[in-house]
Design an enzyme around this catalytic site. Structure first.
Site, PDB file in Angstrom:
ATOM      1  N   GLU A 183       0.800  -1.234  -0.083  1.00 17.11           N
ATOM      2  CA  GLU A 183       0.156  -0.131   0.001  1.00 17.11           C
ATOM      3  C   GLU A 183       0.992   1.477   0.119  1.00 17.11           C
ATOM      4  O   GLU A 183       0.207   2.400  -0.488  1.00 17.11           O
ATOM      5  CB  GLU A 183      -0.663  -0.035   1.066  1.00 17.11           C
ATOM      6  CG  GLU A 183      -1.981  -1.030   1.156  1.00 17.11           C
ATOM      7  CD  GLU A 183      -2.971  -0.819   0.084  1.00 17.11           C
ATOM      8  OE1 GLU A 183      -3.406   0.527  -0.107  1.00 17.11           O
ATOM      9  OE2 GLU A 183      -3.242  -1.900  -0.628  1.00 17.11           O
ATOM     10  N   SER A 460     -45.418 -24.454  45.278  1.00 17.32           N
ATOM     11  CA  SER A 460     -44.902 -25.627  46.366  1.00 17.32           C
ATOM     12  C   SER A 460     -43.403 -25.300  46.603  1.00 17.32           C
ATOM     13  O   SER A 460     -42.721 -25.703  47.332  1.00 17.32           O
ATOM     14  CB  SER A 460     -45.295 -27.004  45.943  1.00 17.32           C
ATOM     15  OG  SER A 460     -46.544 -27.211  46.374  1.00 17.32           O
TER      16      SER A 460
END
Length: 767
Positions: A183, A460
């Protein structure tokens, strides 16, 4: 006269003076503009350049000598972490398993408490347990080792940019070399701008009749990405060049290159932009950047030119062609030998699925993490600064819980009109750490989190608190204590009369305490509750970790109180932990982006209820899974001891189950969002979810030591009186021995006379 001489000055001299003034003014404006740009650059580079998402990690798997864990479970963890199976592991993230021996190159990782380097490990198994752990890096055996935690997700901010920061010393040396060669080959020579490159690109583009080559340096690209828009204009290009010059003058090449590696756009993950090689490495290859091979490095560098055009999942041929060009440039620059060059140009891309970066994973658990994180880090800027959040998530428990909920509800829904919903939590008994949360049958839905926010009657599930209240008075109650199972009428709210009944509408006259709890009988429970006192029961419920307010009325003994699943699980965590309360939590520590500890969960516990009484209660809950309302647990797992309690509310609106093995508590709720009857008991709805979850894993059998003062005692089954061992119609159960009177009669019913015979000690020193 002076004014006249000035007016008579030749015109060129007047123009020159004006030009110099204008030029001076321009220089002043330009200098001021450069100072402005420099301040803008300095502010960004000196502070947080980016909003970096908080990284959320699961719990690390700790392997210890003697640990009961199978090789399969460890290999599943390695697969999750992206380790690579090879014949001879010699690099980070590689392993080999054969004949109960695992060879592993465990990655370096900065845990919340310390950084651990790369470790070359050998782990051996014998009989389902780890027998030895050898650290070849240190040249010795070790007692334990932890794998690095799995990166679950990232809490992305509103910027719609996702990244994971890296430094130059945490990426392969070849990566910045390849990037600059391809690049910006003059990167280390120019001063931010390369005029010759611009000229060369201009000539190439003119010849081609279109833009085929760019002349921007890496520094210019960085300036554009950090500070400028995508506008194509001469003004923006000039500003980009000026900023590049300033960046190059103020910062080193390495600082610029590191910033570029973290800024460069490399993928689109849904609506989230993937920036930087750190995150791209996981997105494309499911591994940290430091483990990238030359072929993978070349692939990432190839994509810098155009991530959309060179998308490897859509256009693999394009990417391979450009990747091979990058590899050739590296080879020609003597950065890659011929053997490796040939190897990598002929290799496939080797992409990962990308699932590791899928967002929105396990939303119910992440909801709890976010809530805790909001309290821990009140400043939102801290949450967007790349912090690492270490959590308690067990990803396998989470996935199994999600699967159990979805599959079980799908099966149960077939015979029902009301749309079923569910919630589920899995928590660690000894630490209070939440391992899994399911907020509904659609486990990917981010909406209403039933596990945290749904408040339903628990039925319960409250009964153990009633029985525990009694057992904490060992001189009055034990597991064999007889309880009345006869019709009873009590005054309830508003003066109304209440007559509780057992589920089968039968009365048994009298039953033992353990039988009443094992079979979840309502009437004996209410009788016991009224005997020990509603205020005392409410105190026990509070001690177990329930913070919600509820009315102290007789019906509360049967669960007439609304709690969330997480609050219910907290209650059972304390019970299963022999009365030791630890607040449930998901976050263990938060570390800054530079690995500084910002927050750490303090170790806390409180012995809330008597350990001996809790042991007796848990024995009864074990019996529930063997011969009581949850006996299907024992039937499905005959060789594994577990404990638990079913819960059903009036008109079968809510189905509950809380159960535990040696390590974890699981709470399941099944019901309907509109509170309509679902016609399912606790054993018919929630219990199957629990069983299916346990079938997906390997539960560990309950193992609890006898607290001091406990032992096996013998009682008459009919009267509850203490008797001698071996009598017919007797029952043998754990009891707090010091609180029991001696047996009053033998097996034939004859009184046992106290011996008056003195020991030799008493004869010598007694009265």
């Amino acid at each position: 006269m002076a004014k006249k001489r000035k007016d008579n000055l030749p015109k060129p001299r007047r123009l020159r003076g004006f030009f110099f003034k204008l030029m001076f003014l321009g220089l002043v404006v330009f200098a001021a503009y450069m100072v402005y740009l420099d301040a803008q650059i300095k502010h960004t580079f000196s502070g947080n350049k980016w909003e970096v998402p908080a990284q959320i990690y699961a719990r690390p798997l700790v392997l210890e000598k003697g640990l009961e864990i199978t090789p399969k479970e460890v290999l599943e963890e390695l697969k999750l972490l992206g380790y690579r199976k090879v014949a001879s592991p010699d690099s980070s993230g590689e392993y080999h398993y054969s004949k109960n021996t695992l060879i592993l190159q465990r990655r370096a990782f900065h845990f919340a408490d310390t950084r651990e380097g790369l470790r070359h490990l050998r782990i051996n198994w014998r009989g389902g347990r780890i027998s030895t752990i050898t650290d070849h890096s240190a040249g010795r055996e070790v007692g334990s080792v932890r794998l690095e935690p799995w990166l679950v997700t990232r809490l992305v901010s509103s910027s719609q940019e996702d990244r994971m920061l890296v430094t130059l010393d945490t990426v392969p040396e070849l990566l910045p070399i390849a990037l600059t060669l391809v690049e910006d080959k003059d990167f280390y020579e120019h001063h931010g701008v390369a005029p010759l490159s611009i000229l060369r690109a201009l000539i190439v583009n003119i010849k081609a009749g279109r833009t085929v080559q760019g002349g921007s340096t890496l520094t210019q690209q960085l300036a554009k990405n950090l500070f400028l828009t995508r506008e194509r204009s001469l003004v923006r290009k000039v500003k980009e060049a000026l900023m590049a010059l300033l960046i190059d003058a103020r910062y080193s090449k390495n600082e610029i290159l590191q910033a570029y590696l973290n800024e460069v756009f490399l993928a689109q993950n849904g609506e989230m932009a993937v920036h930087g090689v750190g995150l791209a490495s996981y997105f494309y290859f499911d591994r940290p950047a430091n483990e990238l091979n030359p072929g993978e490095i070349a692939t990432l560098v190839a994509m810098v030119k155009g991530p959309s055009y060179y998308n490897p999942r859509r256009y693999p041929e394009r990417v391979i062609e450009r990747r091979n060009l990058v590899l050739r440039i590296l080879f020609e620059a003597n950065k890659l030998n011929r053997t490796d060059y040939k190897r990598y140009i002929n290799s496939p891309i080797g992409l990962a699925t990308g699932d590791s970066l899928a967002k929105g994973k396990h939303p119910a658990f992440m909801d709890k993490v976010k809530r805790e994180l909001t309290e821990i880090l009140a400043d939102p800027n801290l949450r967007d600064s790349g912090v690492k959040v270490f959590t308690t998530l067990d990803i396998y428990a989470q996935r199994r819980a999600e699967k159990a909920v979805k599959q079980t509800l799908q099966s149960l829904q077939k015979d029902r009109k009301a749309a079923l919903q569910a919630a589920m939590l899995v928590t660690n008994i000894s630490s209070g750490e939440i391992r899994a949360i399911v907020g509904g049958k659609d486990t990917a839905f981010k909406g209403f989190n039933r596990a945290l926010d749904a408040r339903r009657q628990i039925g319960s599930l409250i009964k153990p608190a009633v029985y525990l209240t009694a057992l904490e008075d060992p001189t009055t109650f034990n597991l064999a204590s007889p309880l009345d199972d006869k019709p009873i009428t009590l005054k309830s709210t508003g003066g109304k009369m209440w007559s509780p009944k057992n589920e089968d509408k039968k009365f048994r006259g009298q039953v033992s305490l353990i039988h009443a709890l094992t079979n979840s009988l309502n009437v004996p429970t209410v009788n016991l509750g009224m005997q020990v006192g509603l205020n005392n029961i409410a105190h026990t419920v509070s001690q177990l970790g329930v913070k919600s307010a509820f009315r102290k009325v007789p019906s509360m003994t049967l669960g007439a109180m609304a709690l969330s699943p997480i609050e219910t699980n907290q209650m059972y965590q304390t019970l299963s932990n022999t009365g030791r309360y630890i607040p449930l939590h998901t976050v263990t520590s938060v570390v800054s982006a530079n690995n500084r500890v910002l927050w750490k969960k303090a170790e806390f516990y409180s012995q809330r209820v008597d350990e001996g009484a809790t042991y007796l209660l848990n024995y009864a809950l074990y019996k529930v899974t063997q011969e009581g309302t949850a006996k299907r647990v024992g039937q499905n797992f005959p060789n594994i001891n577990m404990a638990g309690k079913t819960g059903t509310t009036d008109d079968f609106r809510d189905s509950w189950f809380s159960g535990f093995d040696r390590n974890n508590v699981v709470t399941v709720w099944v019901g309907n969002d509109d509170n309509k009857p679902i016609n399912l008991t606790g054993s018919g709805g929630a219990l199957p979810v629990f069983i299916n979850y346990q079938k997906l894993q390997q539960p560990k059998s309950l193992s609890r030591r006898f607290p001091k003062g406990l032992g096996i005692a013998h009682f008459d089954a009919a009267t509850g009186a203490v008797t001698v061992a071996g009598c017919p119609n007797s029952m043998s159960v754990p009891a707090i021995l010091d609180a029991l009177p001696p047996p009053a009669q033998d097996c034939t019913g004859n009184p046992i006379k106290k011996s008056n015979k003195k020991s030799w000690w008493d004869k010598l020193f007694g009265d």
